[in-house]
Design a protein around this motif. Structure first.
Motif, PDB file in Angstrom:
ATOM      1  N   VAL A 197       0.713  -1.162   0.035  1.00  0.00           N
ATOM      2  CA  VAL A 197       0.002  -0.128   0.001  1.00  0.00           C
ATOM      3  C   VAL A 197       0.983   1.370  -0.181  1.00  0.00           C
ATOM      4  N   HIS A 198       2.285   1.262   0.383  1.00  0.00           N
ATOM      5  CA  HIS A 198       2.864   2.083   0.273  1.00  0.00           C
ATOM      6  C   HIS A 198       3.999   2.401  -0.988  1.00  0.00           C
ATOM      7  N   ALA A 199       3.850   3.591  -1.495  1.00  0.00           N
ATOM      8  CA  ALA A 199       4.848   3.661  -2.644  1.00  0.00           C
ATOM      9  C   ALA A 199       6.328   3.918  -2.111  1.00  0.00           C
ATOM     10  N   PRO A 200       7.300   3.903  -2.749  1.00  0.00           N
ATOM     11  CA  PRO A 200       8.529   4.449  -2.223  1.00  0.00           C
ATOM     12  C   PRO A 200       8.779   5.667  -1.535  1.00  0.00           C
ATOM     13  N   GLY A 201       8.027   6.495  -2.021  1.00  0.00           N
ATOM     14  CA  GLY A 201       8.047   7.954  -1.576  1.00  0.00           C
ATOM     15  C   GLY A 201       7.132   8.317  -0.218  1.00  0.00           C
ATOM     16  N   SER A 202       6.128   7.211  -0.059  1.00  0.00           N
ATOM     17  CA  SER A 202       5.285   7.572   1.068  1.00  0.00           C
ATOM     18  C   SER A 202       5.695   6.719   2.137  1.00  0.00           C
ATOM     19  N   VAL A 203       6.780   5.821   2.186  1.00  0.00           N
ATOM     20  CA  VAL A 203       6.955   4.907   3.164  1.00  0.00           C
ATOM     21  C   VAL A 203       7.437   5.629   4.295  1.00  0.00           C
ATOM     22  N   PRO A 204       6.721   5.271   5.628  1.00  0.00           N
ATOM     23  CA  PRO A 204       7.270   6.102   6.742  1.00  0.00           C
ATOM     24  C   PRO A 204       8.674   5.915   7.409  1.00  0.00           C
ATOM     25  N   TYR A 205       9.556   6.158   6.491  1.00  0.00           N
ATOM     26  CA  TYR A 205      11.262   5.563   7.123  1.00  0.00           C
ATOM     27  C   TYR A 205      11.385   5.994   8.549  1.00  0.00           C
ATOM     28  N   ARG A 206      11.260   6.968   8.970  1.00  0.00           N
ATOM     29  CA  ARG A 206      11.429   7.449  10.319  1.00  0.00           C
ATOM     30  C   ARG A 206      10.644   6.478  11.375  1.00  0.00           C
ATOM     31  N   ALA A 207       9.275   6.349  11.144  1.00  0.00           N
ATOM     32  CA  ALA A 207       8.418   5.622  11.935  1.00  0.00           C
ATOM     33  C   ALA A 207       8.958   4.323  11.868  1.00  0.00           C
ATOM     34  N   ASN A 208       9.408   3.555  10.917  1.00  0.00           N
ATOM     35  CA  ASN A 208       9.788   2.293  10.711  1.00  0.00           C
ATOM     36  C   ASN A 208      11.092   2.037  11.629  1.00  0.00           C
ATOM     37  N   ILE A 209      12.208   2.474  11.379  1.00  0.00           N
ATOM     38  CA  ILE A 209      13.226   2.686  12.153  1.00  0.00           C
ATOM     39  C   ILE A 209      13.273   2.752  13.928  1.00  0.00           C
ATOM     40  N   ASP A 210      12.352   3.912  14.168  1.00  0.00           N
ATOM     41  CA  ASP A 210      12.011   4.349  15.464  1.00  0.00           C
ATOM     42  C   ASP A 210      11.327   2.965  15.953  1.00  0.00           C
ATOM     43  N   ALA A 211      10.398   2.429  15.328  1.00  0.00           N
ATOM     44  CA  ALA A 211       9.495   1.243  15.768  1.00  0.00           C
ATOM     45  C   ALA A 211      10.372   0.187  16.065  1.00  0.00           C
ATOM     46  N   VAL A 226      14.162  12.484  -3.426  1.00  0.00           N
ATOM     47  CA  VAL A 226      14.022  13.985  -3.235  1.00  0.00           C
ATOM     48  C   VAL A 226      12.614  14.016  -2.209  1.00  0.00           C
ATOM     49  N   GLY A 227      12.640  15.033  -1.279  1.00  0.00           N
ATOM     50  CA  GLY A 227      11.349  15.248  -0.377  1.00  0.00           C
ATOM     51  C   GLY A 227      11.082  14.327   0.463  1.00  0.00           C
ATOM     52  N   ARG A 228      12.040  13.453   1.158  1.00  0.00           N
ATOM     53  CA  ARG A 228      12.007  12.576   1.776  1.00  0.00           C
ATOM     54  C   ARG A 228      12.400  12.951   3.321  1.00  0.00           C
ATOM     55  N   ALA A 229      11.938  12.958   4.350  1.00  0.00           N
ATOM     56  CA  ALA A 229      12.605  13.364   5.608  1.00  0.00           C
ATOM     57  C   ALA A 229      13.784  12.290   5.784  1.00  0.00           C
ATOM     58  N   ALA A 230      15.081  12.868   5.899  1.00  0.00           N
ATOM     59  CA  ALA A 230      16.134  12.078   5.938  1.00  0.00           C
ATOM     60  C   ALA A 230      16.954  11.979   7.211  1.00  0.00           C
ATOM     61  N   SER A 231      16.252  12.447   8.194  1.00  0.00           N
ATOM     62  CA  SER A 231      16.849  12.631   9.641  1.00  0.00           C
ATOM     63  C   SER A 231      15.899  12.606  10.801  1.00  0.00           C
ATOM     64  N   GLY A 240      17.682   1.129  -6.973  1.00  0.00           N
ATOM     65  CA  GLY A 240      16.229   0.895  -6.160  1.00  0.00           C
ATOM     66  C   GLY A 240      15.534   2.131  -5.869  1.00  0.00           C
ATOM     67  N   MET A 241      14.622   2.025  -5.078  1.00  0.00           N
ATOM     68  CA  MET A 241      13.915   3.162  -4.749  1.00  0.00           C
ATOM     69  C   MET A 241      13.719   3.313  -3.086  1.00  0.00           C
ATOM     70  N   THR A 242      14.362   2.412  -2.377  1.00  0.00           N
ATOM     71  CA  THR A 242      13.746   2.462  -1.054  1.00  0.00           C
ATOM     72  C   THR A 242      14.976   2.421   0.148  1.00  0.00           C
ATOM     73  N   ALA A 243      16.368   2.329  -0.398  1.00  0.00           N
ATOM     74  CA  ALA A 243      17.492   2.180   0.743  1.00  0.00           C
ATOM     75  C   ALA A 243      17.618   3.549   1.301  1.00  0.00           C
ATOM     76  N   MET A 244      17.273   4.608   0.389  1.00  0.00           N
ATOM     77  CA  MET A 244      17.447   5.965   1.232  1.00  0.00           C
ATOM     78  C   MET A 244      16.008   6.493   1.483  1.00  0.00           C
ATOM     79  N   PRO A 245      15.845   7.169   2.613  1.00  0.00           N
ATOM     80  CA  PRO A 245      16.813   7.241   3.710  1.00  0.00           C
ATOM     81  C   PRO A 245      16.918   6.595   4.802  1.00  0.00           C
TER      82      PRO A 245
END
Length: 290
Positions: A60-74, A112-117, A185-190
């Motif tokens: 359900v999540h495109a590469p740009g909409s993955v909640p990367y910060r929430a994933n790592i924090d969890a 681009v446009g992804r919260a990276a920190s 690929g589209m997901t290793a960053m951030p």
């Protein structure tokens, strides 16, 4: 010594782990919002495991909409020590063929446009990304792949593009010839940057699905071709994951490469100048130093 807890962030085609004991899907709340999905936890050969489908079950999540910060924090909140990222990728190298795996050790970030920190105004920090993956985890992934009979290449540069569209032919040629990238690929960053900030050992396994668009004999990337290769790669990926607990063991010493101490000298904001609300959000990822 601490207890090993391995997290698998599964990419396209991998949505669970086979053979987990006491398996349960857990909802984890974070200050950064909800993760991509509930997290599957359990034990495999006596080692704690956590599995997070990066795109969510059902994709359900495109590469740009993955909640990367929430994933790592969890994952950090669950006590994870080691993160293995598994993702579908295109190849820029003839020798890295569809069906092969690549243990990535470098990245070029074109997102681009992804919260990276996790850090920013109120608490500034700078971690080193010179060597963005953990060689110890890379060794384990390589050995697991070889034990499973998977064609594997050790070392490679991952070009992280924004997507969701695939590359133009001109871009594909530039990334391959001028920039020296090996996979795309589209997901290793951030994701890799955030794992380093959270002091988690991190490794990326690229599962090759296609030759991107540069290859003269393979034409443009076709999603039907990718999906067909994904099925075989997913089976191989599960075979790799099943071998990791025996290789990493139940007891874990401090990382010899310092991944788990990445914040030792990274935070620059003086204690008296730190924002209290920012500090509260950082309780899991940076609690050791704050």
């Amino acid at each position: 010594m601490t207890q090993t807890r391995i997290a698998i962030i599964g990419g396209s085609g991998i949505y669970d782990i086979d053979g987990l004991e006491d398996a349960a899907w857990q909802q984890v709340e974070t200050p950064w919002g909800a993760p991509s999905d509930h997290i599957l936890t359990g034990r495999l050969e006596g080692v704690g495991m956590a599995f997070l489908p990066r795109h969510g079950r059902g994709h359900v999540h495109a590469p740009g909409s993955v909640p990367y910060r929430a994933n790592i924090d969890a994952l950090k909140r669950l006590g994870v020590t080691d993160v293995i990222s598994v993702s579908a990728c295109g190849s820029f190298r003839e020798a890295m063929a569809p069906g092969d795996f690549v243990i990535v050790d470098q990245f070029i970030d074109r997102t681009v446009g992804r919260a990276a920190s996790f850090f920013g105004p109120g608490c500034v920090a700078h971690v080193s990304m010179a060597h963005p993956t953990c060689p110890r985890l890379g060794d384990a992934c390589e050995n697991a792949a070889r034990d499973a009979g998977i064609p594997v290449h050790r070392g490679g540069t991952y070009l992280a593009m924004e997507g969701p569209q695939f590359s133009t032919l001109a871009e594909s040629r530039m990334y391959r010839e001028a920039w020296g990238a090996d996979v795309i690929g589209m997901t290793a960053m951030p994701e890799a940057k955030l794992a380093r900030e959270a002091e988690l050992c991190y490794a990326t396994v690229a599962m090759i699905t296609d030759y991107d668009s540069w290859h003269p004999d393979h034409g443009a990337v076709d999603i039907t071709q990718i999906v067909a290769t994904l099925t075989g790669n997913a089976d191989k990926g599960r075979g790799l994951v099943a071998r990791l607990p025996a290789l990493l063991g139940t007891d874990r010493a401090p990382c010899p490469h310092g991944c788990d101490r990445a914040l030792d000298h990274a935070i620059l904001t003086a204690p008296g100048a730190r924002d209290a609300q920012v500090m509260a959000r950082l309780d899991a990822v940076a609690g050791r130093v704050l």
